[in-house]
Motif scaffolding. Structure first.
Motif, PDB file in Angstrom:
ATOM      1  N   ASP A   1       2.075  -9.233   9.788  1.00 41.66           N
ATOM      2  CA  ASP A   1       1.878  -7.900  10.344  1.00 41.66           C
ATOM      3  C   ASP A   1       0.792  -7.944  11.411  1.00 41.66           C
TER       4      ASP A   1
ATOM      5  N   GLN B   1      17.438  -3.236   5.299  1.00 47.39           N
ATOM      6  CA  GLN B   1      17.856  -2.258   6.300  1.00 47.39           C
ATOM      7  C   GLN B   1      18.417  -2.948   7.541  1.00 47.39           C
TER       8      GLN B   1
ATOM      9  N   VAL C   1      -0.134   4.224   0.305  1.00 42.24           N
ATOM     10  CA  VAL C   1       1.270   4.382   0.661  1.00 42.24           C
ATOM     11  C   VAL C   1       2.068   4.739  -0.591  1.00 42.24           C
TER      12      VAL C   1
ATOM     13  N   ALA D   1      11.997  11.275   2.715  1.00 40.41           N
ATOM     14  CA  ALA D   1      11.931  11.307   4.173  1.00 40.41           C
ATOM     15  C   ALA D   1      11.480   9.952   4.704  1.00 40.41           C
ATOM     16  N   THR D   2      11.610   9.758   5.983  1.00 40.78           N
ATOM     17  CA  THR D   2      11.177   8.512   6.581  1.00 40.78           C
ATOM     18  C   THR D   2       9.660   8.362   6.440  1.00 40.78           C
ATOM     19  N   GLY D   3       9.242   7.173   6.076  1.00 46.52           N
ATOM     20  CA  GLY D   3       7.817   6.920   5.887  1.00 46.52           C
ATOM     21  C   GLY D   3       7.298   7.354   4.531  1.00 46.52           C
ATOM     22  N   SER D   4       8.210   7.768   3.625  1.00 43.31           N
ATOM     23  CA  SER D   4       7.725   8.260   2.334  1.00 43.31           C
ATOM     24  C   SER D   4       7.365   7.121   1.376  1.00 43.31           C
ATOM     25  N   GLY D   5       7.754   5.890   1.718  1.00 42.62           N
ATOM     26  CA  GLY D   5       7.323   4.755   0.888  1.00 42.62           C
ATOM     27  C   GLY D   5       8.446   4.034   0.171  1.00 42.62           C
ATOM     28  N   LYS D   6       9.690   4.295   0.578  1.00 44.65           N
ATOM     29  CA  LYS D   6      10.834   3.695  -0.130  1.00 44.65           C
ATOM     30  C   LYS D   6      10.835   2.175   0.025  1.00 44.65           C
ATOM     31  N   THR D   7      10.791   1.734   1.268  1.00 45.99           N
ATOM     32  CA  THR D   7      10.805   0.288   1.499  1.00 45.99           C
ATOM     33  C   THR D   7       9.584  -0.363   0.854  1.00 45.99           C
ATOM     34  N   SER D   8       8.475   0.353   0.853  1.00 42.85           N
ATOM     35  CA  SER D   8       7.253  -0.203   0.264  1.00 42.85           C
ATOM     36  C   SER D   8       7.449  -0.503  -1.220  1.00 42.85           C
TER      37      SER D   8
ATOM     38  N   TYR E   1       3.844  -7.846  -1.030  1.00 43.08           N
ATOM     39  CA  TYR E   1       2.484  -7.328  -0.893  1.00 43.08           C
ATOM     40  C   TYR E   1       1.951  -7.091  -2.297  1.00 43.08           C
TER      41      TYR E   1
ATOM     42  N   TYR F   1      -1.075  -0.770   2.336  1.00 43.12           N
ATOM     43  CA  TYR F   1      -1.019  -1.948   3.217  1.00 43.12           C
ATOM     44  C   TYR F   1      -2.420  -2.239   3.736  1.00 43.12           C
ATOM     45  N   ASN F   2      -3.085  -1.157   4.145  1.00 45.39           N
ATOM     46  CA  ASN F   2      -4.464  -1.268   4.615  1.00 45.39           C
ATOM     47  C   ASN F   2      -5.312  -0.377   3.742  1.00 45.39           C
TER      48      ASN F   2
HETATM   49  N1  LIG Z   1       3.627  -3.646   7.174  1.00 43.48           N
HETATM   50  C1  LIG Z   1       3.006  -2.482   7.160  1.00 43.48           C
HETATM   51  N2  LIG Z   1       1.681  -2.409   7.420  1.00 43.48           N
HETATM   52  C2  LIG Z   1       1.045  -1.243   7.396  1.00 43.48           C
HETATM   53  N3  LIG Z   1       1.627  -0.073   7.133  1.00 43.48           N
HETATM   54  C3  LIG Z   1       2.936  -0.061   6.867  1.00 43.48           C
HETATM   55  C4  LIG Z   1       3.700  -1.265   6.871  1.00 43.48           C
HETATM   56  N4  LIG Z   1       4.975  -0.967   6.575  1.00 43.48           N
HETATM   57  C5  LIG Z   1       5.016   0.364   6.401  1.00 43.48           C
HETATM   58  N5  LIG Z   1       3.801   0.927   6.564  1.00 43.48           N
HETATM   59  C6  LIG Z   1       3.464   2.336   6.391  1.00 43.48           C
HETATM   60  O1  LIG Z   1       3.732   2.692   5.064  1.00 43.48           O
HETATM   61  C7  LIG Z   1       4.336   3.964   4.968  1.00 43.48           C
HETATM   62  C8  LIG Z   1       5.626   3.886   4.156  1.00 43.48           C
HETATM   63  O2  LIG Z   1       6.556   3.080   4.853  1.00 43.48           O
HETATM   64  P1  LIG Z   1       7.962   2.658   4.265  1.00 43.48           P
HETATM   65  O3  LIG Z   1       8.483   1.573   5.112  1.00 43.48           O
HETATM   66  O4  LIG Z   1       7.824   2.395   2.814  1.00 43.48           O
HETATM   67  O5  LIG Z   1       8.800   3.987   4.506  1.00 43.48           O
HETATM   68  P2  LIG Z   1      10.322   4.271   4.138  1.00 43.48           P
HETATM   69  O6  LIG Z   1      10.313   5.340   3.109  1.00 43.48           O
HETATM   70  O7  LIG Z   1      11.019   3.021   3.820  1.00 43.48           O
HETATM   71  O8  LIG Z   1      10.866   4.887   5.523  1.00 43.48           O
HETATM   72  P3  LIG Z   1      12.323   4.700   6.212  1.00 43.48           P
HETATM   73  O9  LIG Z   1      13.241   5.668   5.554  1.00 43.48           O
HETATM   74  O10 LIG Z   1      12.063   5.124   7.611  1.00 43.48           O
HETATM   75  O11 LIG Z   1      12.722   3.311   6.073  1.00 43.48           O
HETATM   76  C9  LIG Z   1       4.531   4.455   6.385  1.00 43.48           C
HETATM   77  O12 LIG Z   1       3.512   5.384   6.655  1.00 43.48           O
HETATM   78  C10 LIG Z   1       4.348   3.233   7.238  1.00 43.48           C
HETATM   79  O13 LIG Z   1       3.696   3.577   8.432  1.00 43.48           O
END
Ligand SMILES: Nc1ncnc2c1ncn2[C@@H]1O[C@H](COP(=O)(O)OP(=O)(O)OP(=O)(O)O)[C@@H](O)[C@H]1O
Ligand SMILES: [Mg+2]
Length: 591
Positions: free
Chosen positions: A124, A435, A369, A388-395, A404, A363-364
């Motif tokens: 990153d 994705q 998150v 919603a987008t950015g809600s933390g699903k992928t995390s 992580y 992440y930081n």
């Molecule tokens: N590698 C990273 N380093 C720092 N912050 C991150 C990183 N990846 C994601 N984030 C932050 O973590 C938060 C959650 O991101 P995440 O990818 O989990 O969203 P999401 O729910 O999967 O969204 P989407 O539907 O758009 O895929 C976001 O605010 C994003 O900016």
């Protein structure tokens, strides 16, 4: 690619002992070549100054005394010496280059091996281009150090010393005369060395800028063309090229000034020598042979000094590269892999469960998150994550595979915290379909097996068939051997997705994690993908980030994420009845 504008070796010295020692460690496997190369260099350094001595002897004895047989013998000796020198030189070159190439190969593999295991967080923060430069051009610079730097410098210095010794031995007054020009030579060399060094560094900086510009713009060409930015981007490219050209020309200028200057200085030395020497000859205080030997020494004397200037630069640039390379090798940014459990100690049953207990993750450090996330997926069930987008699903799926580390709470599979598993084994049990599908260049088959040796062709075809990918793959020229180019640019999004599903199926994981693509595709492919997903989920615990209504509705439970928190959970019907966030999302998206 963020290169510092004027890289320096950490201590700013040419001979940074710590770095050199570390570099020398890489020579260990090639000790034999190293010692042979060093020995030959030293022999050459001693042999080179012998020739003028032979000429001196020849002129002062055989020619003066008209000793023809003796003359023949000496000339034969000179020829033999030349041959020996050529042979030594050949082997010295061969050995030192062999050595350098082998060391370079080893370092490159080592750097790659190290990078491959670094944790995601490292990537990153570090641009791909910089890591590429480290493994390719920085290692290349080290090659120069190993092939011509270290050993040659030692040889050249020794040769200078031997020559000085011989010169003083045969005629110290003449030697002093020659040496009067040395200070001018040293000053000129020093100025040249400094100038060339800084222009070399500039050239390198622009080369790396050129690299990153091209890399970015060729991968992003689509955007450049869509927005019609060709002209402007060309301007930027021209500017970097201009700077690159100028930096190169500057270094060429320094060379073209320096070499004539060296010529003038050595001509001056010759003139001094002849003026002083002929006088001495007239007074019979000097033999003709000695004068000729000195003239030969002058030619030999200035060459190593000139070369040394170059080689010091090589060495210095090498130090900078070595320092950068070692910085990567010193990065201990790994996910700790202290777990001991694996297949042999804890074989998983056919279906396992997943549990998140009060998981906090960032992440930081500044920003949570995932906030206190808890849920339990019973064995064999399918849970969907929406939000919603950015809600933390992928995390959530990133932390499940331990890409992580979480800050607090516990994630467990089959009631065992995931940290207790061997990392490799843990990841082999979870297959994540991402994705954005990443395909490597290679055949479709290799993209499905990822070069796993135990997966047979039949298994690949069977997986593709049950996913529904077989049909389109068969239609590709070459079928399963069709070569995927540039991350699958020649395949459609849906096709790439199907290949990645086949990849997941063939690996037959206990847990399936799916980050469903949002991109909408035609209804036919949509149907195909829908079927494929169902096939994938069959009989395994699945955690699915879903955008398709059908996937969501068929899942056993839906977790609704909002700003990193699970705010609702239940089946589709329950959540619709609840009239909460999910209903709003649903109505926005599908109604
Ligand atoms: N590698 C990273 N380093 C720092 N912050 C991150 C990183 N990846 C994601 N984030 C932050 O973590 C938060 C959650 O991101 P995440 O990818 O989990 O969203 P999401 O729910 O999967 O969204 P989407 O539907 O758009 O895929 C976001 O605010 C994003 O900016
Ligand atoms: Mg996501």
């Amino acid at each position: 690619m963020a290169e510092s504008p004027t890289p320096k070796s950490p201590s700013g010295k040419v001979f940074d002992g710590r770095l050199i020692r570390r570099m020398l460690a890489y020579l260990k496997p090639y000790r034999k070549q190293f010692w042979i190369s060093l020995l030959l260099t030293l022999l050459l350094a001693v042999l080179n100054p012998v020739k003028p001595l032979l000429f001196q002897y020849l002129l002062d004895h055989q020619i003066r005394e008209k000793d023809i047989p003796g003359l023949r013998l000496l000339i034969l000796l000179v020829v033999a010496l030349l041959f020996i020198q050529i042979i030594f030189q050949y082997f010295q070159n061969l050995m030192s280059n062999l050595l350098a190439q082998s060391v370079m190969r080893d370092i490159r593999v080592k750097v790659y091996q190290h990078i491959v295991h670094l944790r995601m967080k490292y990537f990153d923060r570090n641009p791909v281009g910089a890591l590429q430069t480290r493994t390719i051009s920085d290692v290349e610079t080290l090659n120069d150090v190993f092939s011509q730097g270290l050993v040659t410098i030692v040889g050249e210095i020794l040769q200078l010393l031997v020559m000085l010794g011989v010169m003083f031995y045969i005629h110290w007054q003449l030697s002093l005369v020659v040496l009067t020009t040395l200070p001018i030579m040293l000053i000129a060399t020093y100025i040249f060395k400094e100038k060339v060094k800084s222009s070399f560094q500039e050239v390198r900086k622009y080369v790396s800028e050129l690299n990153s510009f091209l890399q970015e713009h060729i991968s992003g060409m689509y955007i450049v063309q869509i927005f019609g930015r060709e002209k402007e981007e060309l301007k930027r490219f021209k500017k970097i090229n201009e700077a690159h050209r100028n930096a190169n020309i500057r270094s060429i200028l320094y060379y073209s000034v320096f070499f004539p200057v060296v010529e003038i200085i050595s001509a001056l030395a010759v003139a001094l020598l002849i003026w002083y020497g002929t006088g001495e000859i007239l007074y019979q205080r000097l033999s003709f042979g000695t004068l000729v030997a000195f003239l030969m020494y002058i030619q030999m004397f200035f060459r190593p000094i000139r070369m040394l200037a170059d080689q010091f630069n090589t060495l210095q640039l090498g130090m900078v590269s070595a320092d950068r390379i070692f910085k990567i090798l010193d990065t201990e940014d790994f996910i700790p892999d202290n777990g001991t459990l694996d297949q042999s100690s804890t074989p998983f049953p056919a279906q396992v469960d997943i549990e998140f207990k009060n998981v906090w993750f960032a992440y930081n450090e500044e920003e949570w998150v995932l906030k206190n996330v808890s849920f339990h997926v019973p064995p064999g069930k399918t849970y969907a994550l929406v939000g919603a987008t950015g809600s933390g699903k992928t995390s959530i799926i990133n932390v499940l595979s331990r890409f992580y580390p979480i800050q607090s709470g516990e994630i467990s599979i089959h009631h065992i915290p995931i940290e207790q598993f061997k990392l490799n084994w843990l990841r082999s049990q979870i297959v994540t379909v991402h994705q954005d599908v990443f395909l490597f260049s290679g055949s479709v088959k290799d993209n499905i097996t990822l070069n796993h040796p135990d997966i047979t062709y039949e298994q690949v075809v069977a997986a593709a068939k049950s996913i529904g990918a077989d049909e389109f793959i068969q239609q590709l020229p070459g079928g399963y051997d069709y070569t995927v180019k540039e991350r699958g640019a020649t395949l459609s999004t849906g096709q790439r997705q199907l290949i990645s599903f086949a990849r997941a199926l063939v690996y037959n994981p206990k847990i399936l994690v799916l980050d469903e693509a949002t991109s909408s595709i035609d209804t036919e492919t949509e149907l195909l993908i829908q079927k494929a997903i169902e096939k994938l989920m069959q009989g395994r615990t699945s955690l699915i980030i879903a955008h398709r209504l059908s996937t969501i509705q068929k899942s056993d439970c839906i977790l609704v994420l909002h700003n990193g928190e699970i705010i609702e959970q239940g089946t589709h019907t329950e959540l619709i009845r609840n009239n909460g966030k999910y209903r709003k999302l649903y109505e926005l998206q599908y109604a």
